[in-house]
Scaffold this motif. Structure first.
Motif, PDB file in Angstrom:
ATOM      1  N   PHE A  20       0.810  -1.217   0.000  1.00 17.96           N
ATOM      2  CA  PHE A  20       0.000   0.000   0.000  1.00 17.96           C
ATOM      3  C   PHE A  20       0.846   1.270   0.000  1.00 17.96           C
ATOM      4  N   PHE A  21       1.761   1.404   0.935  1.00 18.02           N
ATOM      5  CA  PHE A  21       2.489   2.668   1.098  1.00 18.02           C
ATOM      6  C   PHE A  21       3.322   3.041  -0.128  1.00 18.02           C
ATOM      7  N   PRO A  22       4.077   2.120  -0.743  1.00 12.93           N
ATOM      8  CA  PRO A  22       4.821   2.520  -1.944  1.00 12.93           C
ATOM      9  C   PRO A  22       3.924   3.016  -3.073  1.00 12.93           C
ATOM     10  N   ARG A  23       2.749   2.419  -3.244  1.00 11.44           N
ATOM     11  CA  ARG A  23       1.851   2.857  -4.312  1.00 11.44           C
ATOM     12  C   ARG A  23       1.292   4.252  -4.017  1.00 11.44           C
ATOM     13  N   VAL A  24       0.900   4.496  -2.769  1.00 11.81           N
ATOM     14  CA  VAL A  24       0.364   5.807  -2.399  1.00 11.81           C
ATOM     15  C   VAL A  24       1.451   6.875  -2.484  1.00 11.81           C
ATOM     16  N   PHE A  25       2.597   6.596  -1.888  1.00 15.44           N
ATOM     17  CA  PHE A  25       3.677   7.590  -1.890  1.00 15.44           C
ATOM     18  C   PHE A  25       4.161   7.857  -3.310  1.00 15.44           C
ATOM     19  N   GLY A  26       4.227   6.817  -4.136  1.00 14.38           N
ATOM     20  CA  GLY A  26       4.633   7.007  -5.520  1.00 14.38           C
ATOM     21  C   GLY A  26       3.656   7.877  -6.289  1.00 14.38           C
ATOM     22  N   ALA A  27       2.359   7.669  -6.046  1.00 13.64           N
ATOM     23  CA  ALA A  27       1.345   8.489  -6.719  1.00 13.64           C
ATOM     24  C   ALA A  27       1.465   9.949  -6.300  1.00 13.64           C
ATOM     25  N   ILE A  28       1.702  10.194  -5.012  1.00  2.00           N
ATOM     26  CA  ILE A  28       1.849  11.576  -4.533  1.00  2.00           C
ATOM     27  C   ILE A  28       3.113  12.206  -5.110  1.00  2.00           C
ATOM     28  N   GLN A  29       4.187  11.430  -5.225  1.00  2.00           N
ATOM     29  CA  GLN A  29       5.421  11.962  -5.811  1.00  2.00           C
ATOM     30  C   GLN A  29       5.233  12.366  -7.267  1.00  2.00           C
ATOM     31  N   ARG A  30       4.301  11.692  -7.956  1.00  2.00           N
ATOM     32  CA  ARG A  30       4.039  12.026  -9.366  1.00  2.00           C
ATOM     33  C   ARG A  30       2.921  13.044  -9.526  1.00  2.00           C
ATOM     34  N   ALA A  31       2.303  13.467  -8.429  1.00  2.00           N
ATOM     35  CA  ALA A  31       1.160  14.386  -8.507  1.00  2.00           C
ATOM     36  C   ALA A  31       1.551  15.684  -9.199  1.00  2.00           C
ATOM     37  N   GLN A  32       0.645  16.179 -10.014  1.00  2.00           N
ATOM     38  CA  GLN A  32       0.869  17.430 -10.725  1.00  2.00           C
ATOM     39  C   GLN A  32      -0.104  18.523 -10.308  1.00  2.00           C
ATOM     40  N   ARG A  33      -1.309  18.125  -9.851  1.00  2.89           N
ATOM     41  CA  ARG A  33      -2.334  19.132  -9.556  1.00  2.89           C
ATOM     42  C   ARG A  33      -2.866  19.048  -8.132  1.00  2.89           C
ATOM     43  N   SER A  34      -3.259  17.862  -7.668  1.00  5.34           N
ATOM     44  CA  SER A  34      -3.991  17.818  -6.401  1.00  5.34           C
ATOM     45  C   SER A  34      -3.799  16.495  -5.681  1.00  5.34           C
ATOM     46  N   VAL A  35      -3.908  16.562  -4.350  1.00  4.64           N
ATOM     47  CA  VAL A  35      -3.936  15.381  -3.485  1.00  4.64           C
ATOM     48  C   VAL A  35      -5.041  15.593  -2.461  1.00  4.64           C
ATOM     49  N   LEU A  36      -5.942  14.625  -2.342  1.00  4.44           N
ATOM     50  CA  LEU A  36      -6.981  14.610  -1.312  1.00  4.44           C
ATOM     51  C   LEU A  36      -6.723  13.408  -0.415  1.00  4.44           C
ATOM     52  N   LEU A  37      -6.807  13.594   0.894  1.00  2.61           N
ATOM     53  CA  LEU A  37      -6.478  12.498   1.807  1.00  2.61           C
ATOM     54  C   LEU A  37      -7.384  12.544   3.033  1.00  2.61           C
ATOM     55  N   GLU A  38      -7.946  11.400   3.367  1.00  2.00           N
ATOM     56  CA  GLU A  38      -8.692  11.220   4.621  1.00  2.00           C
ATOM     57  C   GLU A  38      -8.144   9.989   5.331  1.00  2.00           C
ATOM     58  N   THR A  39      -7.946  10.071   6.635  1.00  2.00           N
ATOM     59  CA  THR A  39      -7.515   8.901   7.374  1.00  2.00           C
ATOM     60  C   THR A  39      -7.953   8.992   8.824  1.00  2.00           C
ATOM     61  N   PHE A  40      -8.134   7.834   9.427  1.00  2.00           N
ATOM     62  CA  PHE A  40      -8.472   7.763  10.846  1.00  2.00           C
ATOM     63  C   PHE A  40      -7.215   7.954  11.693  1.00  2.00           C
ATOM     64  N   ILE A  41      -6.143   7.243  11.327  1.00  2.00           N
ATOM     65  CA  ILE A  41      -4.905   7.301  12.097  1.00  2.00           C
ATOM     66  C   ILE A  41      -3.775   7.808  11.215  1.00  2.00           C
ATOM     67  N   LEU A  42      -3.079   8.808  11.714  1.00  2.00           N
ATOM     68  CA  LEU A  42      -1.813   9.267  11.144  1.00  2.00           C
ATOM     69  C   LEU A  42      -0.852   9.421  12.317  1.00  2.00           C
ATOM     70  N   PHE A  43       0.098   8.510  12.410  1.00  2.00           N
ATOM     71  CA  PHE A  43       1.071   8.560  13.483  1.00  2.00           C
ATOM     72  C   PHE A  43       2.362   9.198  12.980  1.00  2.00           C
ATOM     73  N   GLU A  44       3.079   9.827  13.874  1.00  2.00           N
ATOM     74  CA  GLU A  44       4.338  10.463  13.519  1.00  2.00           C
ATOM     75  C   GLU A  44       5.481   9.454  13.683  1.00  2.00           C
ATOM     76  N   ASP A  45       5.322   8.302  13.026  1.00  2.00           N
ATOM     77  CA  ASP A  45       6.344   7.270  13.046  1.00  2.00           C
ATOM     78  C   ASP A  45       7.002   7.222  11.676  1.00  2.00           C
ATOM     79  N   GLU A  46       7.680   6.137  11.346  1.00  2.00           N
ATOM     80  CA  GLU A  46       8.407   6.073  10.081  1.00  2.00           C
ATOM     81  C   GLU A  46       7.481   6.209   8.885  1.00  2.00           C
ATOM     82  N   VAL A  47       6.276   5.672   8.980  1.00  2.00           N
ATOM     83  CA  VAL A  47       5.325   5.787   7.875  1.00  2.00           C
ATOM     84  C   VAL A  47       4.762   7.199   7.796  1.00  2.00           C
ATOM     85  N   GLY A  48       4.361   7.752   8.931  1.00  2.00           N
ATOM     86  CA  GLY A  48       3.834   9.110   8.942  1.00  2.00           C
ATOM     87  C   GLY A  48       4.859  10.122   8.462  1.00  2.00           C
ATOM     88  N   LYS A  49       6.119   9.917   8.833  1.00  2.00           N
ATOM     89  CA  LYS A  49       7.176  10.836   8.403  1.00  2.00           C
ATOM     90  C   LYS A  49       7.437  10.705   6.901  1.00  2.00           C
TER      91      LYS A  49
END
Length: 414
Positions: A20-49
């Motif tokens: 999951f994370f490589p696909r999401v992060f890769g899509a955001i890295q290629r973003a040109q116009r917009s990113v929309l994001l909703e989540t229940f948990i966002l932790f300030e750990d290695e994934v959140g960072k």
């Protein structure tokens, strides 16, 4: 918002954080116009960072970013984490943040439990995976087993408009979807690559996801597999599971055998006798905590999303699932579940059923009805309207602002 079935989609199953994370992060890295994001948990750990880093980079490129996290599920983000985003123009919203009372979180009910990401209105991710390291298998024995989907095609337009309205985006456009509907959208000619976005709220769509599960069980002819982390549904869904099994459909249920919260297994065990007596096959997933919310029926129907089958998800939380009609995706998800069943699950046989005593029956009835009416009980508590709290960028200090003005003036003179 009401949505209809969309054809011509490309759907990819993503298992756990490693996919999951490589696909999401890769899509955001290629973003040109917009990113929309909703989540229940966002932790300030290695994934959140890591998420923070790709969002910062995208914002610096001029990508418009709007994100909403739940105030209960993500209570400990540092000011630096948030302000570094808002300084770059990111719209960062907390869903219903509440102050601690005696060190305890009080905003327990009516949570934003959805997990959605949309990039450039072209690719979307929907599922049950939060942004935390506990979704990576490297986390250890407590790592969660979970799923999401990556989708491209016409369905992304529906998901985009929904998230835009949910977070109060300036881009949202009002459409004809707004009329009230008491029935789930029906697909008279199920085919391949078809998808339907279904959500649950506390207004006009209180039981939409549950209705699709009920309809699926009623239409099943051969086989149903439901894997659900927090399983304690209402009587209607339990009855349809029994009815399906009794008319010859093979119904298999996968629940937590190594739960992240002990009460989860206690609640599920209260239902074992009722289900097993009717021929439902119950399995406990014992490798690690199960966090998935997925199901397949026959050769075509599937669902992946954020909604558990418990009182919180079915009656209080804001949820989102994708209903999928696609043979290839159904087979992919089915193969995954069959592997879980054969390698990591233990079937609940007669010798593992709770004792059939009057005390156990009485306890089961009392606890079942209490938990099933829990949402209504919660409604008696002091009510409030959940609010969205937009985190504003920090105000520049007056001296810094004056220095910048003077520097600009000097530049103009020269």
């Amino acid at each position: 918002m009401n949505f209809g079935w969309r054809e011509g989609n490309q759907i990819r199953l993503l298992e756990n954080g490693e996919q999951f994370f490589p696909r999401v992060f890769g899509a955001i890295q290629r973003a040109q116009r917009s990113v929309l994001l909703e989540t229940f948990i966002l932790f300030e750990d290695e994934v959140g960072k890591a998420l923070h880093e790709v969002l910062i980079d995208a914002a610096q490129r001029g990508v418009k970013i709007e994100m909403m996290v739940d105030g209960y599920g993500s209570p400990n983000l540092s000011d630096e984490f948030v302000t570094s985003l808002t300084t770059l123009g990111v719209r960062f919203i907390y869903y219903d943040p509440r102050p601690l009372v005696m060190g305890m979180r009080t905003n327990v009910f009516r949570r934003l439990h959805r997990k959605i990401v949309v990039v450039d209105e072209a690719v979307a991710f929907v599922g049950g995976i939060n942004f935390s390291a506990e979704h990576n298998t490297s986390y250890g024995p407590e790592a969660k087993q979970d799923y999401a989907v990556e989708v491209k095609g016409p369905i992304v337009e529906d998901i985009t408009r929904f998230v835009q309205q949910a977070i109060g985006s300036e881009q949202v456009t009002r459409r004809w979807w707004g009329h009230r509907s008491h029935q789930p959208a029906r697909n008279s000619t199920p085919g391949d690559a078809q998808a339907l976005f279904v959500h649950r709220d506390n207004d006009e769509h209180r039981d939409d996801i549950e209705k699709h599960y009920l309809e699926m069980l009623q239409k099943a002819k051969q086989d149903v597999i439901i894997a659900n982390a927090y399983f304690f549904p209402g009587y209607r869904l339990l009855r349809e599971m029994r009815n399906s099994a009794q008319r010859g459909v093979r119904v298999r249920l996968i629940v937590q055998g190594e739960p992240d919260m002990p009460i989860v297994k206690v609640g599920a065990e209260l239902l074992y006798n009722y289900l097993v007596d009717a021929g439902v096959e119950v399995y406990e997933y014992c490798r690690r905590p199960l966090h998935g919310k997925i199901a397949v029926m026959d050769q075509q129907w599937s669902t992946v999303g954020s909604s558990n089958l418990d009182p919180l998800s079915l009656s209080l939380n804001l949820e989102a699932n994708l209903i999928i009609h696609d043979r290839q995706f159904n087979q992919t998800l089915r193969d995954n579940l069959e592997q879980l069943l054969s390698k990591d699950c233990v079937r609940v046989q007669d010798d593992r059923l709770p004792p059939r005593t009057w005390w156990h029956l009485t306890k089961s009835v009392i606890v079942f009805h209490f938990l099933r009416h829990f949402p209504a009980i919660a409604g008696w508590l002091p009510a409030h309207t959940p609010r969205l709290s937009l985190m504003k960028p920090p105000v520049q200090p007056e001296m810094e602002t004056q220095d910048r003005i003077e520097a600009d003036n000097e530049g103009a003179k020269s």
